[in-house]
Motif scaffolding. Structure first.
Motif, PDB file in Angstrom:
ATOM      1  N   ARG A 105       0.722  -1.296   0.097  1.00 15.72           N
ATOM      2  CA  ARG A 105       0.322  -0.018   0.133  1.00 15.72           C
ATOM      3  C   ARG A 105       1.032   1.368  -0.144  1.00 15.72           C
ATOM      4  O   ARG A 105       1.778   1.355   0.796  1.00 15.72           O
ATOM      5  CB  ARG A 105      -0.896   0.020   1.247  1.00 15.72           C
ATOM      6  CG  ARG A 105      -2.060  -0.598   1.056  1.00 15.72           C
ATOM      7  CD  ARG A 105      -3.378   0.068   0.440  1.00 15.72           C
ATOM      8  NE  ARG A 105      -4.281  -0.812   0.089  1.00 15.72           N
ATOM      9  CZ  ARG A 105      -5.335  -1.252   1.093  1.00 15.72           C
ATOM     10  NH1 ARG A 105      -5.419  -0.994   2.165  1.00 15.72           N
ATOM     11  NH2 ARG A 105      -6.231  -2.082   0.543  1.00 15.72           N
ATOM     12  N   THR A 106       0.487   2.031  -0.933  1.00 18.49           N
ATOM     13  CA  THR A 106       1.158   3.603  -1.002  1.00 18.49           C
ATOM     14  C   THR A 106       0.276   4.434  -1.290  1.00 18.49           C
ATOM     15  O   THR A 106      -0.954   4.093  -1.449  1.00 18.49           O
ATOM     16  CB  THR A 106       2.344   3.768  -1.941  1.00 18.49           C
ATOM     17  OG1 THR A 106       1.834   3.467  -3.314  1.00 18.49           O
ATOM     18  CG2 THR A 106       3.349   2.463  -1.868  1.00 18.49           C
ATOM     19  N   GLU A 151      -0.241   5.941  -3.916  1.00 14.63           N
ATOM     20  CA  GLU A 151      -0.429   5.862  -5.536  1.00 14.63           C
ATOM     21  C   GLU A 151      -1.924   4.988  -5.613  1.00 14.63           C
ATOM     22  O   GLU A 151      -2.098   3.977  -4.984  1.00 14.63           O
ATOM     23  CB  GLU A 151       0.544   4.971  -6.102  1.00 14.63           C
ATOM     24  CG  GLU A 151       0.405   4.931  -7.616  1.00 14.63           C
ATOM     25  CD  GLU A 151       0.140   6.151  -8.171  1.00 14.63           C
ATOM     26  OE1 GLU A 151       0.883   7.187  -8.200  1.00 14.63           O
ATOM     27  OE2 GLU A 151      -1.095   6.698  -8.717  1.00 14.63           O
ATOM     28  N   ASN A 174      -1.659  -2.003  -6.202  1.00 15.15           N
ATOM     29  CA  ASN A 174      -0.676  -1.870  -5.145  1.00 15.15           C
ATOM     30  C   ASN A 174       0.652  -1.165  -5.655  1.00 15.15           C
ATOM     31  O   ASN A 174       0.663  -0.911  -6.791  1.00 15.15           O
ATOM     32  CB  ASN A 174      -0.253  -3.282  -4.587  1.00 15.15           C
ATOM     33  CG  ASN A 174      -1.293  -3.747  -3.642  1.00 15.15           C
ATOM     34  OD1 ASN A 174      -1.794  -3.309  -2.665  1.00 15.15           O
ATOM     35  ND2 ASN A 174      -1.929  -4.824  -4.349  1.00 15.15           N
ATOM     36  N   THR A 175       1.705  -1.103  -4.976  1.00  8.82           N
ATOM     37  CA  THR A 175       2.917  -0.654  -5.671  1.00  8.82           C
ATOM     38  C   THR A 175       3.976  -1.738  -5.432  1.00  8.82           C
ATOM     39  O   THR A 175       4.179  -2.171  -4.350  1.00  8.82           O
ATOM     40  CB  THR A 175       3.546   0.771  -4.880  1.00  8.82           C
ATOM     41  OG1 THR A 175       2.627   1.780  -5.299  1.00  8.82           O
ATOM     42  CG2 THR A 175       4.793   1.077  -5.588  1.00  8.82           C
ATOM     43  N   ASP A 227       7.157  -3.245  -4.942  1.00  6.05           N
ATOM     44  CA  ASP A 227       8.614  -3.064  -4.317  1.00  6.05           C
ATOM     45  C   ASP A 227       9.675  -3.855  -5.021  1.00  6.05           C
ATOM     46  O   ASP A 227       9.898  -4.916  -4.185  1.00  6.05           O
ATOM     47  CB  ASP A 227       8.299  -3.200  -2.771  1.00  6.05           C
ATOM     48  CG  ASP A 227       9.532  -2.655  -2.018  1.00  6.05           C
ATOM     49  OD1 ASP A 227      10.435  -2.334  -2.924  1.00  6.05           O
ATOM     50  OD2 ASP A 227       9.676  -2.838  -0.886  1.00  6.05           O
TER      51      ASP A 227
END
Ligand code: PEP
Ligand code: MN
Length: 264
Positions: A166-167, A169, A174-175, A177
């Motif tokens: 979770r970020t 954005e 999701n983002t 990583d």
């Protein structure tokens, strides 16, 4: 890492993953019917996938969404395994279901249960590979501690899966990583795979991020494939159809070879 300088190779029903062995786990988000899971399993096997996934117990945000076929879903997965010979991967949600999962080759702990410590302890008692997915909002330290819960029980067959966090954005689900891969490999000896499907939530983004996963040193991929994504009961928007998956696999194979790794 200090106590275990060599990288761990996890053996899932004869399919090795880690330290030079790159594997692709794929299949539908959820097992929906016999025709669906058998059709997808045959298609993805022909494309070179080595492990079949499919959810039978689904952790859905809404209680009104499709929750999975439960024990019947597991039976259908085992049928698909019999038909194709592909070892199966499916998610456990309940600590009381360990016996029900006896014939599952790779038991998945989903993002939402990454810190279900009682479940992790119970899985630590097994001598069976576990696929541990990173929680939606968990640090790498917390992720590794969860893996440690399983290994502390004596089960060292753990595969880590980065599936996006979770970020702020919102364009993607999701983002992803990507930096988690080299960091986890530095800190631990466990294989690390990437799930670009849940990381993005968008089918056209799966391909570029699958390529990135190979380049950043991941040991494998988990990709959602559905025979009819538009009609999928879960995660259709991020699912590839078998043709798209086949095209992607041809490209991934070349990249894995370039990295000097083996598929299967
Ligand atoms: C899944 O793999 O089907 C799943 C629910 O993924 P995650 O736990 O990463 O959300
Ligand atoms: Mn899904």
């Amino acid at each position: 890492r200090k106590m275990h300088p060599d990288n761990t190779i996890v053996d899932v029903g004869g399919v090795k993953i880690g330290e030079g062995y790159f594997q692709v786990i794929e299949g539908p988000c959820s097992v929906e019917s016999e025709e669906q899971v058998i059709e997808v399993a045959n298609d993805v096997k022909a494309s070179g996938a080595t492990l079949l996934r499919g959810g039978a117990f689904k952790p859905r945000t809404s209680p009104y969404a499709f929750q999975g076929l439960h024990a019947d879903g597991l039976k259908l997965l085992l049928e698909a395994k019999k038909e194709t010979g592909l070892p199966i991967v499916t998610e456990i949600m309940n600590v009381n279901h360990v016996e029900l999962f006896a014939d599952v080759d790779l038991i998945q702990v989903g993002a939402r249960n990454m810190q279900n410590f009682d479940l992790l302890k119970e899985l630590g008692k097994l001598r069976k590979p576990i696929l541990l997915k990173r929680g939606l909002a968990n640090t790498l330290e917390e992720f590794l501690m969860s893996a440690e819960y399983i290994m502390a029980g004596g089960n060292s067959q753990v595969i880590l899966c980065e599936r996006g966090i979770r970020t702020f954005e919102t364009k993607t689900r999701n983002t992803l990583d990507l930096s988690a891969v080299p960091m986890l490999k530095k800190l631990s000896h466990l294989p690390v795979i990437i799930d670009p499907s849940h990381a993005t939530g968008i089918s056209w983004m799966v391909e570029p991020l699958a390529k990135a996963a190979v380049a950043v040193g991941a040991d494998g991929l988990m990709i959602e494939v559905h025979n009819n994504p538009a009609k999928a009961l879960c995660d259709g928007a991020q699912s590839l159809n078998p043709e798209q998956f086949d095209t992607l696999m041809k490209d991934i194979k070349r990249r894995v070879e370039f990295e000097g790794k083996t598929m299967n």
